[in-house]
Scaffold this active site. Sequence first.
Site, PDB file in Angstrom:
ATOM      1  N   GLY A 163       0.818  -1.201   0.000  1.00  0.00           N
ATOM      2  CA  GLY A 163       0.000   0.000   0.000  1.00  0.00           C
ATOM      3  C   GLY A 163       0.852   1.249   0.000  1.00  0.00           C
ATOM      4  N   SER A 164       0.321   2.292   0.599  1.00  0.00           N
ATOM      5  CA  SER A 164       1.004   3.582   0.526  1.00  0.00           C
ATOM      6  C   SER A 164       2.145   3.662   1.529  1.00  0.00           C
ATOM      7  CB  SER A 164       0.010   4.712   0.805  1.00  0.00           C
ATOM      8  OG  SER A 164      -0.209   4.820   2.191  1.00  0.00           O
ATOM      9  N   GLU A 206       5.440  -3.441   0.940  1.00  0.00           N
ATOM     10  CA  GLU A 206       5.620  -3.133  -0.480  1.00  0.00           C
ATOM     11  C   GLU A 206       4.922  -1.812  -0.739  1.00  0.00           C
ATOM     12  OE1 GLU A 206       7.530  -4.720  -2.475  1.00  0.00           O
ATOM     13  OE2 GLU A 206       7.885  -6.564  -1.351  1.00  0.00           O
ATOM     14  N   LEU A 207       5.710  -0.761  -0.898  1.00  0.00           N
ATOM     15  CA  LEU A 207       5.143   0.580  -0.998  1.00  0.00           C
ATOM     16  C   LEU A 207       5.244   1.061  -2.441  1.00  0.00           C
ATOM     17  CD1 LEU A 207       6.765   1.802   2.319  1.00  0.00           C
ATOM     18  CD2 LEU A 207       4.583   0.659   1.995  1.00  0.00           C
ATOM     19  N   CYS A 210       2.136  -0.125  -8.740  1.00  0.00           N
ATOM     20  CA  CYS A 210       3.299   0.354  -7.973  1.00  0.00           C
ATOM     21  C   CYS A 210       4.492   0.645  -8.879  1.00  0.00           C
ATOM     22  CB  CYS A 210       3.735  -0.686  -6.945  1.00  0.00           C
ATOM     23  SG  CYS A 210       2.443  -1.134  -5.805  1.00  0.00           S
ATOM     24  N   GLU A 217       4.448   9.622  -6.127  1.00  0.00           N
ATOM     25  CA  GLU A 217       3.802   8.556  -6.875  1.00  0.00           C
ATOM     26  C   GLU A 217       2.450   9.066  -7.389  1.00  0.00           C
ATOM     27  OE1 GLU A 217       2.628   5.090  -4.569  1.00  0.00           O
ATOM     28  OE2 GLU A 217       3.100   3.818  -6.285  1.00  0.00           O
TER      29      GLU A 217
END
Lengths: 475, 475, 475, 475
Positions: free
Chosen positions: C228-229, C248-249, C282, C376
């Site tokens: 996520g963020s 996992e950003l 991502c 992002e």
Amino acid sequence: MEVKKLWIDGQWVEAKNCYSLTSPYSGEEIAKVARASVQDVERAIVGAHATFQSFKKTTSYERAEILYKVVELIRNRKEEFAKILAMEAGKPLSVGMMEIDRTIATYQFSAEAAKQSMGETVPMDAAPGTKDRIGYTKRVPIGVVSAITPFNFPFNLVAHKLGPAFAVGNTVVLKPATQTPLSALVLAEVFKEAGLPDGALQIVTGSGSELSDILVTHPLVKKVTFTGSGAVGLKLKEKVGLRKITLELGSNAAVIVEPSTPIEKVISRCVTGAFGYAGQVCISLQRVYVHESIFEQFTTAFVEETKKLKLGDPLDATTDVSAMIHPREVERIKQWIEEAKHQGAVVATGAEFTKRTMTPTVMTNVSPDMKIVCQETFAPIVSIVPYKNLEEAISYVNSSDLGLNAGIYTNVLTDAMRAADEIEAGAVVINDVPTFRVDNMPYGGVKNSGYGREGIKYAIEEMTDLKFITIKTTF
Amino acid sequence: MEVKKLWIDGQWVEAKNCYSLTSPYSGEEIAKVARASVQDVERAIVGAHATFQSFKKTTSYERAEILYKVVELIRNRKEEFAKILAMEAGKPLSVGMMEIDRTIATYQFSAEAAKQSMGETVPMDAAPGTKDRIGYTKRVPIGVVSAITPFNFPFNLVAHKLGPAFAVGNTVVLKPATQTPLSALVLAEVFKEAGLPDGALQIVTGSGSELSDILVTHPLVKKVTFTGSGAVGLKLKEKVGLRKITLELGSNAAVIVEPSTPIEKVISRCVTGAFGYAGQVCISLQRVYVHESIFEQFTTAFVEETKKLKLGDPLDATTDVSAMIHPREVERIKQWIEEAKHQGAVVATGAEFTKRTMTPTVMTNVSPDMKIVCQETFAPIVSIVPYKNLEEAISYVNSSDLGLNAGIYTNVLTDAMRAADEIEAGAVVINDVPTFRVDNMPYGGVKNSGYGREGIKYAIEEMTDLKFITIKTTF
Amino acid sequence: MEVKKLWIDGQWVEAKNCYSLTSPYSGEEIAKVARASVQDVERAIVGAHATFQSFKKTTSYERAEILYKVVELIRNRKEEFAKILAMEAGKPLSVGMMEIDRTIATYQFSAEAAKQSMGETVPMDAAPGTKDRIGYTKRVPIGVVSAITPFNFPFNLVAHKLGPAFAVGNTVVLKPATQTPLSALVLAEVFKEAGLPDGALQIVTGSGSELSDILVTHPLVKKVTFTGSGAVGLKLKEKVGLRKITLELGSNAAVIVEPSTPIEKVISRCVTGAFGYAGQVCISLQRVYVHESIFEQFTTAFVEETKKLKLGDPLDATTDVSAMIHPREVERIKQWIEEAKHQGAVVATGAEFTKRTMTPTVMTNVSPDMKIVCQETFAPIVSIVPYKNLEEAISYVNSSDLGLNAGIYTNVLTDAMRAADEIEAGAVVINDVPTFRVDNMPYGGVKNSGYGREGIKYAIEEMTDLKFITIKTTF
Amino acid sequence: MEVKKLWIDGQWVEAKNCYSLTSPYSGEEIAKVARASVQDVERAIVGAHATFQSFKKTTSYERAEILYKVVELIRNRKEEFAKILAMEAGKPLSVGMMEIDRTIATYQFSAEAAKQSMGETVPMDAAPGTKDRIGYTKRVPIGVVSAITPFNFPFNLVAHKLGPAFAVGNTVVLKPATQTPLSALVLAEVFKEAGLPDGALQIVTGSGSELSDILVTHPLVKKVTFTGSGAVGLKLKEKVGLRKITLELGSNAAVIVEPSTPIEKVISRCVTGAFGYAGQVCISLQRVYVHESIFEQFTTAFVEETKKLKLGDPLDATTDVSAMIHPREVERIKQWIEEAKHQGAVVATGAEFTKRTMTPTVMTNVSPDMKIVCQETFAPIVSIVPYKNLEEAISYVNSSDLGLNAGIYTNVLTDAMRAADEIEAGAVVINDVPTFRVDNMPYGGVKNSGYGREGIKYAIEEMTDLKFITIKTTF
């Protein structure tokens, strides 16, 4: 009766000659089978080489999918295949079903292994004066594999050749045992249906002595993998030149039974280890070394359990032990037993013969140089021998030219560790019979029991070349 | 008395403040030591980061050669370094010599590890639809490592940070324990002489509570490695953001002694495990669970052996146990013992105190919730507890929030295997005390005993980033 | 409309509250979904912990068979699942079908990984003075895993949590994204049918901000895995204590296009990399650095290709790009673009908005500190930037706080190798967009892009504890 | 002149016969050397076997320490050893110093490799129906190794046999090349001083044709490792029975030079690759395939650079190329060149002969079937051949029965990757000559270039048996 043909380049091909295949149990003819000529084999090799040029370029995903499909197809035909085993190999149905289960596992392990990493980076800068380089290894398929397989596990020992070979992109010329061609030939359909390209699997049936030369020395053959007798294996190896070769040969597998063993819990397992498929197994339990303090008790229980085994038609679901593979093998072992008896050995049970069968046999009072002890019996016969202490037991086990698996039953940790160290064998099995094998474990012998290792990923190493790539990253 | 300075960018740098370092045994001042400010640490971090830009480009051969040279230099100064340990850490000389030996091993393992493969190829074609790609991993150095180390192994636990960090090309800001700066500072010379570039090792002495924040949160710090108390470790982890962190925290290590144990062969080892360096060891033996059938015999022997230990000056070669690291620790453990006695615990031997020392202490009749049992004592005290069966013993061992190493003595194979499975610990040590550690084995706890693993190659994984490179080989 | 329930302990469980789930594209309600309370989650965790006690004892074969069955079941329901993605995530059908294909691959890789060796022997005798010991490592399951997953790959990113977790014997409490619960809930049936024990997979839907605390801090939770963020991820990590965590950003993924690139062969791939699933990926291509000599040519071709993309209903098979996940995201990116335009950025194509959609947008004349460049975007927008030489291009790529995948197109070997070395990223993809991912490759970011690695076997390392067993083989 | 004796069981032992060793350059006698009888070799083998019984029980730490000591001792005697190479092998001093440096690296890699993990756990529960088992592999020493080594790297190629053998606990009977016994014999002292037990290294000098039979077939010999000619290697392999064997045979190594190559940066390297140690190197550059567009330019530069090489006394520090190993080799290559000239080949430079030397020779206008192209020249001669495109170049490289290393110079990534795939060789060296080797990389050929791999850890695999231990953990 229809004649079974050769399977070459995705086609059924007639051979000039054929031979009659008879049932080990009934002696009746069950098929006529092509007897390949040297020219047939050459054609198969050339075709396999041609297919290799494209097959080696398939992805590991694609090859794994073929193998997964094979798993599925065999699962669907388990009983049919077990019956083939009963027919041509005299393998009791229940035992055959277990072989098919293991065959499934072997192909599944092969599918899985195809997709694992088989390379590493090499730390180039660990060498003095070396900078700006990367290096990595890869396993590349080797080309045409000649696979020569035995009669005792016609499905699973073939799987141990085909599975890893196809996993990496090799093609195979399979020469199954003369006695068990049907289980090989049925794979032609299975692999075809699973999507294997024509020519990747060639099946040539016939006489090993006629065909092994060309299988081992043809210039397009890059790897030989053989399971069978030591004498043949050694000869193949002498002829093989610089080709790779794997030999899975025989053994006279032993187990040590220490006093800490709960006998009642292991006796049935030991009996199965000795007499499963009439002892016609490379790691069949042939020598049992029992501590003298429990020797009587163990032997009595063992004999009693042995007597429960039912000898009979392999197609009968209740049969434990059936015919030996050929009357001449019955004759051979009969003579060995006679010889041993002359030298003082005692039959504790068994040793009753028909032309095709013998009852499960337990021998005592044997000595180390009797053939039934020091050579591979490949028959339903086991010797039980008392010993004084672990040191002596280990020396008994090691006093053999053979060394595939060995077992020890003990619940004493330090003794187990000592046995693991000191027993000379490819595998030391603690608290089980040497007959124990699962299909992903490394498997292969020391001494005269073989050369190389199988067990999918271990077989894969021996079926590929290690290729090294290094890149200088600057000019 | 000269004031020990900070070691920054290859120079001895004065700090504004200093503190007095006193001998744990004599209480006398042995040095004045710089008390780094936050600004000093920032400067050290910035310098380490600057050096990293070139150090990361050295080859693994070059880094290994530096570490091999360190091995040689420490070998030449073993006695001198052991004396430093005696002076500042109160570690008996003989124990200190063993630490230096292990320190040597640790740096040698680091040199060796630097040169091993740390990457693998990734089978890109195992993914559906993927062709014409290669992929491989590499371990890349991460940058500046903040290393915060404890007083109990001032040489070897520093080596477990510096060795792997330098092996891979990281640079380090080392903050040694306030009580043991001298063994850290002497490394400045050693590494300089060994050829480590200036700035790759920065040493800042002073107060952990003042300096840990900047060490953990400075933007240029990429990895924190800490050995120390659980409370501090947890706080560091909360602050560390996305940085990597390794925490080696404490434990209340236990051993199970099963009836099959040859007590006479293990008793001395157990006593050493309990009282080595006055129990101030993360894996010091604190809880001994003895089967009730041998409890009396074991306890008697243990107490007897304990009484042989000689308490005294660490600089005396015959001393086994010396002062605790600080009088307040003596005071703490004294109170814990008092509390336990009130709750029914019995002192079997020991529990005699001076301001700085306590005699090796054996407790019985303890209960699980006493502090001397459930918390880390970090003192020369051990509890011996009887149990009925292995299941109970394992549940005792597991009834702890801590889980670093655990030991079991048994010669029963199945029990050993069961313990290996069921004991909740980072390591299960069969037939030795939990205090067993060699420097290349993976080391680290579960539960509240830590986060991550050390042991050179395992530490290296946690001190590097896994970088993946993939190349499409065609357009 | 039926209310979707929670899946706890193999049962559909009603929650007190629910929320309305609307289609991103149509805005219409498509379901009512349970809004789990903290108590619901606690119950799920406790149940998962209970199931873990037995699930951890299953064999890897058994767990792999469950996962293989899942593969088969999903294969049979591909279109149905793709429609779910279209409905709740606004993912065009063709794109959704690809996700299901990858989901299948992910579970299959997990099944395969379950059965691979995860341990090594430790050479105990490599330490000075150490004899008669064996040592080996094993990976043990860790317990309850809290999995918090995003909306953008509701099947495959869930698979990257569940697959490795179940492969090793962990149990999972899954909290899917609020917008994409349906694709998670359908897994309840799939895994049930595949034979997963009740309680091994718990699915709790609802609000992340309400539930994340308990998911991360409950004492029975041993591992958190989150995609996520960055802001949320960092907060979770601060609360996680000594638990393991994988994050996992996001990223602002870049590609470099060198002059040796055959533009015509890569342009379509670049456009797909930028606008696949409306850039809500991502590793969506957000920054394109093109050598000035081919900048015009590349940009023209890119814009032309972009204009071909069809915006529309996700359920329409011809749709390339559909709605963004939520109108507020459309609003956000609209503002970012406005801001960038004020600062001089130019819209080359796109930037047309409805409440729920925006056209694929290409920006030029951007500067590094614009939000559309340095943050992002998670939207169908890409910036194309010219550069002078490779050094400059690499510095552009690296001038980011984020670093997941990065790509470079070049046919110059030395430049490719240089980029592989110098680009700061979790993965460097040579001759493809950074959007490239296959599910068995290591995946994860450096800098603020994440913590830890996924990719099945890499995820497995982070979902297990390394346990070390050592045996002293003599007394 | 003193007669050099045999080194057996830690003693210098006289042989009945001896031979005269003469300098390749001066032709003068430099020593009289023992000519071992078959009985001498048998004695050596028996002694090595006896020592193996204890040596196999040493720890890897102890063996590594011996090897580290060897490193130190050779470092101290570098110049002395380089002079031995000049004397008996005619190797120029500067080239000899490089060999000693690599020898040091090889022994150091061996020390390091001794201490690495060589085993893995086997996931027993991945097989259906298998529970409660652990399994792990170990690499066990194999026993007596017969090492037969060539004249061209008398120190380093011996090190590649002794280093890995001693690392794992094997003992060795070393039969050095007849022409280079002195560099072997001096190792007797080195290893003795380093602490190697008597009998672990036996050195027997004499005639290969007389002694190879017993070295290969003695029952106590378990492994043969040979570096030398293909004809001899193949014969040894035929006789070796089930023993392990490694063969490092010859090659006619090729490099491809693509148009993207910066010729000025590689020309000197290519010349060194072709003429280092007078081309008497297994991976000496023998075939240069240059793209037709740069053929003239490359050839001119190559010839020019070649002419700079100084032919002379190996003991002269400025000598680049010295005598060939024997006048009959000069004679042989002279004839090959004559034959090639008759067939149309052109001498671009060189081809001037004395009895013992030839000038570095560059040939053009050659055809594939000339001996100087298709056979291993083992002389200072190289052929330069133009080609049209990469496909043709690769086919030239592959049109050989030999395949050790191959090189390609190209800066085009896709071409480099293609060459890495398509070139049939043990190693593909991108952007360097095939002569590149560092001592920790895997090294060995395909086709007729060899069998097995060296490179320490790879050699170790071939010098050990894989032993598998499995424990059933419950009854």
